[in-house]
Design an enzyme around this catalytic site. Structure first.
Site, PDB file in Angstrom:
ATOM      1  N   ARG A 159      -2.853  -5.229  -8.502  1.00  0.00           N
ATOM      2  CA  ARG A 159      -1.717  -6.265  -8.433  1.00  0.00           C
ATOM      3  C   ARG A 159      -1.712  -7.064  -9.694  1.00  0.00           C
ATOM      4  O   ARG A 159      -0.567  -7.132 -10.791  1.00  0.00           O
ATOM      5  CB  ARG A 159      -0.821  -7.000  -6.644  1.00  0.00           C
ATOM      6  CG  ARG A 159      -1.510  -5.837  -6.182  1.00  0.00           C
ATOM      7  CD  ARG A 159      -2.266  -6.467  -4.507  1.00  0.00           C
ATOM      8  NE  ARG A 159      -3.066  -6.711  -4.750  1.00  0.00           N
ATOM      9  CZ  ARG A 159      -3.565  -7.854  -3.848  1.00  0.00           C
ATOM     10  NH1 ARG A 159      -3.252  -8.255  -2.697  1.00  0.00           N
ATOM     11  NH2 ARG A 159      -5.001  -7.779  -4.151  1.00  0.00           N
TER      12      ARG A 159
ATOM     13  N   LYS B  45     -15.577  -6.379   5.294  1.00  0.00           N
ATOM     14  CA  LYS B  45     -14.777  -7.100   5.967  1.00  0.00           C
ATOM     15  C   LYS B  45     -14.371  -7.427   7.721  1.00  0.00           C
ATOM     16  O   LYS B  45     -14.808  -6.268   8.287  1.00  0.00           O
ATOM     17  CB  LYS B  45     -13.123  -6.579   5.363  1.00  0.00           C
ATOM     18  CG  LYS B  45     -13.529  -6.875   4.116  1.00  0.00           C
ATOM     19  CD  LYS B  45     -11.313  -6.976   3.440  1.00  0.00           C
ATOM     20  CE  LYS B  45     -11.167  -6.881   1.722  1.00  0.00           C
ATOM     21  NZ  LYS B  45      -9.729  -6.484   1.904  1.00  0.00           N
TER      22      LYS B  45
ATOM     23  N   HIS C 115       0.660  -0.858  -0.143  1.00  0.00           N
ATOM     24  CA  HIS C 115      -0.240   0.310  -0.002  1.00  0.00           C
ATOM     25  C   HIS C 115       0.465   1.200   0.044  1.00  0.00           C
ATOM     26  O   HIS C 115       0.697   2.035  -1.272  1.00  0.00           O
ATOM     27  CB  HIS C 115      -1.036  -0.197   1.323  1.00  0.00           C
ATOM     28  CG  HIS C 115      -1.958  -0.989   1.230  1.00  0.00           C
ATOM     29  ND1 HIS C 115      -2.370  -2.273   2.247  1.00  0.00           N
ATOM     30  CD2 HIS C 115      -2.792  -1.139   0.213  1.00  0.00           C
ATOM     31  CE1 HIS C 115      -3.187  -2.641   2.504  1.00  0.00           C
ATOM     32  NE2 HIS C 115      -3.717  -1.903   0.702  1.00  0.00           N
TER      33      HIS C 115
ATOM     34  N   SER D  48      -3.002  -8.235   2.643  1.00  0.00           N
ATOM     35  CA  SER D  48      -3.600  -8.008   4.327  1.00  0.00           C
ATOM     36  C   SER D  48      -3.492  -9.690   5.101  1.00  0.00           C
ATOM     37  O   SER D  48      -3.127  -9.645   6.040  1.00  0.00           O
ATOM     38  CB  SER D  48      -4.504  -6.956   4.609  1.00  0.00           C
ATOM     39  OG  SER D  48      -3.867  -5.800   4.219  1.00  0.00           O
TER      40      SER D  48
HETATM   41  N1  COA Z   1       0.025  -4.561  -1.934  1.00  0.00           N
HETATM   42  C1  COA Z   1      -0.154  -4.880  -1.137  1.00  0.00           C
HETATM   43  N2  COA Z   1      -1.633  -5.334  -0.535  1.00  0.00           N
HETATM   44  C2  COA Z   1      -2.454  -4.901  -1.390  1.00  0.00           C
HETATM   45  C3  COA Z   1      -2.843  -3.476  -2.445  1.00  0.00           C
HETATM   46  C4  COA Z   1      -0.676  -3.063  -2.145  1.00  0.00           C
HETATM   47  N3  COA Z   1      -0.474  -2.614  -3.255  1.00  0.00           N
HETATM   48  N4  COA Z   1      -3.589  -2.685  -3.235  1.00  0.00           N
HETATM   49  C5  COA Z   1      -4.012  -3.729  -2.257  1.00  0.00           C
HETATM   50  N5  COA Z   1      -3.856  -5.240  -1.403  1.00  0.00           N
HETATM   51  C6  COA Z   1      -4.461  -6.251  -0.850  1.00  0.00           C
HETATM   52  C7  COA Z   1      -4.774  -5.689   0.370  1.00  0.00           C
HETATM   53  O1  COA Z   1      -3.755  -5.640   1.865  1.00  0.00           O
HETATM   54  C8  COA Z   1      -6.396  -6.719   0.779  1.00  0.00           C
HETATM   55  O2  COA Z   1      -6.221  -7.989   1.257  1.00  0.00           O
HETATM   56  P1  COA Z   1      -6.430  -9.072   1.872  1.00  0.00           P
HETATM   57  O3  COA Z   1      -8.691  -9.260   0.918  1.00  0.00           O
HETATM   58  O4  COA Z   1      -6.327  -9.882   2.263  1.00  0.00           O
HETATM   59  O5  COA Z   1      -7.776  -8.054   3.279  1.00  0.00           O
HETATM   60  C9  COA Z   1      -6.872  -6.796  -0.648  1.00  0.00           C
HETATM   61  O6  COA Z   1      -5.915  -6.140  -1.439  1.00  0.00           O
HETATM   62  C10 COA Z   1      -8.006  -5.039  -0.865  1.00  0.00           C
HETATM   63  O7  COA Z   1      -7.849  -4.294  -0.054  1.00  0.00           O
HETATM   64  P2  COA Z   1      -7.608  -3.168   0.372  1.00  0.00           P
HETATM   65  O8  COA Z   1      -6.549  -2.075  -0.480  1.00  0.00           O
HETATM   66  O9  COA Z   1      -7.777  -2.559   2.189  1.00  0.00           O
HETATM   67  O10 COA Z   1      -9.036  -2.293  -0.098  1.00  0.00           O
HETATM   68  P3  COA Z   1     -10.492  -3.162  -0.015  1.00  0.00           P
HETATM   69  O11 COA Z   1     -10.724  -3.628  -1.312  1.00  0.00           O
HETATM   70  O12 COA Z   1     -10.527  -3.966   1.199  1.00  0.00           O
HETATM   71  O13 COA Z   1     -10.898  -1.603   0.510  1.00  0.00           O
HETATM   72  C11 COA Z   1     -12.820  -0.531  -0.531  1.00  0.00           C
HETATM   73  C12 COA Z   1     -12.789  -1.946  -0.604  1.00  0.00           C
HETATM   74  C13 COA Z   1     -12.641   0.467   0.700  1.00  0.00           C
HETATM   75  C14 COA Z   1     -12.815   0.776  -1.530  1.00  0.00           C
HETATM   76  C15 COA Z   1     -14.514  -0.087  -1.437  1.00  0.00           C
HETATM   77  O14 COA Z   1     -15.044  -1.555  -0.286  1.00  0.00           O
HETATM   78  C16 COA Z   1     -15.413   1.091  -0.546  1.00  0.00           C
HETATM   79  O15 COA Z   1     -15.168   1.733  -0.759  1.00  0.00           O
HETATM   80  N6  COA Z   1     -15.820   1.148   0.310  1.00  0.00           N
HETATM   81  C17 COA Z   1     -16.913   2.223   0.367  1.00  0.00           C
HETATM   82  C18 COA Z   1     -18.177   1.844   0.455  1.00  0.00           C
HETATM   83  C19 COA Z   1     -18.868   1.562  -1.010  1.00  0.00           C
HETATM   84  O16 COA Z   1     -18.691   2.483  -1.484  1.00  0.00           O
HETATM   85  N7  COA Z   1     -18.993   0.776  -1.626  1.00  0.00           N
HETATM   86  C20 COA Z   1     -19.242   0.976  -2.886  1.00  0.00           C
HETATM   87  C21 COA Z   1     -17.957   0.318  -3.910  1.00  0.00           C
HETATM   88  S1  COA Z   1     -18.335   0.219  -5.413  1.00  0.00           S
END
Ligand code: COA
Length: 163
Positions: free
Chosen positions: A91, A42, A18, A129
């Site tokens: 990724r 989550k 990240h 993560s």
């Molecule tokens: N390097 C390493 N890992 C990464 C990464 C990077 N550059 N980018 C993402 N990841 C991993 C994370 O570790 C995570 O792993 P996990 O699933 O094992 O926990 C996964 O990829 C995604 O996590 P993250 O980047 O934190 O994003 P997310 O997908 O959990 O976040 C939101 C999603 C918060 C953006 C989305 O749910 C959201 O916008 N929520 C708000 C409500 C909303 O608007 N909903 C409608 C959306 S259309």
């Protein structure tokens, strides 16, 4: 006018993958708001406050980064911030479908906001993560992949859970 982007995520916890994306984004924008989502759907290991605290600690030396928390739709929060773009890390190919779905749905909800996909350094391509938490819990060493404060926080949580 500040050219601002939002980098949203659950960040449970923030990893060096990240941080790599965040640094790349700061080269493109005046300010990058790292938005920690309260309702990403989550079941998180860390509370919202702890996730934000770890993000602050881990990014304190990167200029033009602000860590905030948000609730509700990310597009609404982006509008509130006057953000011109949303940053997401892409990724492996496996990310593509989910990320495309998010980006298209967000575009549908608000035509003002475009998603920019950034690719992390190759060593973070298969990092997540969930994997980090699992490996630390089982006693593995991942200091190249997570900030020290994150490693300590994960160990503390599992120590408490095992007591
Ligand atoms: N390097 C390493 N890992 C990464 C990464 C990077 N550059 N980018 C993402 N990841 C991993 C994370 O570790 C995570 O792993 P996990 O699933 O094992 O926990 C996964 O990829 C995604 O996590 P993250 O980047 O934190 O994003 P997310 O997908 O959990 O976040 C939101 C999603 C918060 C953006 C989305 O749910 C959201 O916008 N929520 C708000 C409500 C909303 O608007 N909903 C409608 C959306 S259309």
């Amino acid at each position: 006018m500040t050219n601002r982007a939002i980098y949203p995520g659950t960040f449970d916890p923030i990893t060096n993958g990240h941080i790599d994306i965040l640094k790349k984004a700061t080269e493109m924008f005046d300010e990058v708001v790292l938005g920690v989502a309260n309702n990403s759907g989550k079941d998180t290991l860390f509370s919202l406050e702890k996730r934000a605290e770890l993000c602050r600690l881990a990014t304190s030396e990167i200029e033009r980064v602000k860590v905030t928390v948000f609730e509700g739709l990310v597009v609404n929060y982006a509008k509130e911030l006057n953000a011109v773009a949303m940053i997401r890390g892409l990724r492996a190919v496996s990310d593509f479908e989910y990320e495309l779905q998010l980006a298209l749905m967000n575009k549908q909800l608000s035509t003002d906001i475009n998603t920019i996909f950034l690719v992390p350094d190759y060593k973070y391509l298969y990092l997540s993560s969930s994997l980090i938490k699992q490996i630390i819990r089982l006693g593995g060493d991942l200091k190249d992949f997570i900030p020290l404060c994150v490693e300590q926080a994960i160990k503390e949580v599992y120590k408490k859970k095992n007591q």
